[in-house]
Enzyme design. Structure first.
Site, PDB file in Angstrom:
ATOM      1  N   CYS A   1       0.811  -1.223   0.000  1.00  0.00           N
ATOM      2  CA  CYS A   1       0.000   0.000   0.000  1.00  0.00           C
ATOM      3  C   CYS A   1       0.840   1.266   0.000  1.00  0.00           C
ATOM      4  O   CYS A   1       0.632   2.161  -0.823  1.00  0.00           O
ATOM      5  CB  CYS A   1      -1.000  -0.007   1.160  1.00  0.00           C
ATOM      6  SG  CYS A   1      -0.285   0.055   2.815  1.00  0.00           S
TER       7      CYS A   1
ATOM      8  N   HIS B   1      -2.636   1.031   6.943  1.00  0.00           N
ATOM      9  CA  HIS B   1      -2.935   0.912   5.512  1.00  0.00           C
ATOM     10  C   HIS B   1      -3.214   2.309   4.952  1.00  0.00           C
ATOM     11  O   HIS B   1      -3.793   3.155   5.635  1.00  0.00           O
ATOM     12  CB  HIS B   1      -4.154   0.012   5.292  1.00  0.00           C
ATOM     13  CG  HIS B   1      -4.395  -0.301   3.851  1.00  0.00           C
ATOM     14  ND1 HIS B   1      -3.577  -1.132   3.121  1.00  0.00           N
ATOM     15  CD2 HIS B   1      -5.345   0.142   2.993  1.00  0.00           C
ATOM     16  CE1 HIS B   1      -4.024  -1.208   1.876  1.00  0.00           C
ATOM     17  NE2 HIS B   1      -5.102  -0.439   1.774  1.00  0.00           N
TER      18      HIS B   1
ATOM     19  N   HIS C   1      -5.852   1.692  -4.103  1.00  0.00           N
ATOM     20  CA  HIS C   1      -4.824   1.179  -3.197  1.00  0.00           C
ATOM     21  C   HIS C   1      -4.372  -0.202  -3.646  1.00  0.00           C
ATOM     22  O   HIS C   1      -4.975  -0.825  -4.513  1.00  0.00           O
ATOM     23  CB  HIS C   1      -5.354   1.128  -1.765  1.00  0.00           C
ATOM     24  CG  HIS C   1      -6.471   0.150  -1.564  1.00  0.00           C
ATOM     25  ND1 HIS C   1      -6.512  -0.723  -0.515  1.00  0.00           N
ATOM     26  CD2 HIS C   1      -7.600  -0.108  -2.281  1.00  0.00           C
ATOM     27  CE1 HIS C   1      -7.614  -1.471  -0.578  1.00  0.00           C
ATOM     28  NE2 HIS C   1      -8.292  -1.103  -1.650  1.00  0.00           N
TER      29      HIS C   1
END
Length: 183
Positions: free
Chosen positions: A79, A131, A143
């Site tokens: 990510c 994240h 993402h």
């Protein structure tokens, strides 16, 4: 065909967000009187262009596989590696590597202030800012989600993401450069 429709829809949504704010008519004479009108429009257009480039570039990486520690399209992205690569490639600024560092290096904004190109953070590993993704507009973000998955666009209003939302951050432009964040 569906891969061509998504970028087109996102660009249309972004264009709506990039429209000049209402009520600038009152501001125009004051800025023009001080010779600032041209500078104001130039700075605004630069921000719009960079954000548009960032979102369009990110969309171009749909389908790239997730790879822990990954930071390029050839081997895959995690990510924060994805976010870092997108900002480096389009804005020319190298953000920190980890998501928590990206959160610390950017300006906190309210969810209601989100604009395309802003960073969105989630608690997906029982720790804050574990994240990160890039907001693309209309409640959606792009993402690199997890092992076995690929770069994709998701809806932040889905129950999974709503429960894990940690906050939004903005990478600020300073002296012609963007300062920023990583995972």
């Amino acid at each position: 065909m569906r891969f061509f429709l998504l970028p087109a829809c996102l660009l249309i949504a972004f264009a709506a967000h990039a429209a000049p704010p209402q009520g600038t008519d009152e501001l125009d004479p004051a800025l023009a009187g001080k010779g600032l009108m041209g500078q104001f429009h130039q700075v605004r257009q630069t921000v719009v262009d960079r954000t548009s480039d960032l979102v369009v570039t990110a969309i171009g990486f749909l389908g790239v596989p997730y790879r822990r520690g990954g930071n390029n399209a050839e081997t895959g992205f995690d990510c924060s590696g994805f976010v870092r690569a997108m900002y480096n490639q389009t804005v020319g600024h190298l953000l920190p590597r980890r998501a928590v560092e990206q959160a610390a290096a950017t300006e906190k904004i309210d969810r209601s202030e989100l604009k395309p190109g802003d960073l969105v953070f989630f608690n997906t590993m029982r720790r804050a800012f574990s994240h990160v993704g890039i907001y693309v507009g209309d409640g959606k973000f792009i993402h690199s989600p997890k092992p076995g998955a690929e770069v994709r666009v998701e809806d932040m209003t889905g129950s999974y993401w709503q429960r894990r939302f940690d906050g939004a951050r903005r990478v600020l432009a300073a002296q012609g450069e963007v300062k920023g964040s990583g995972d």
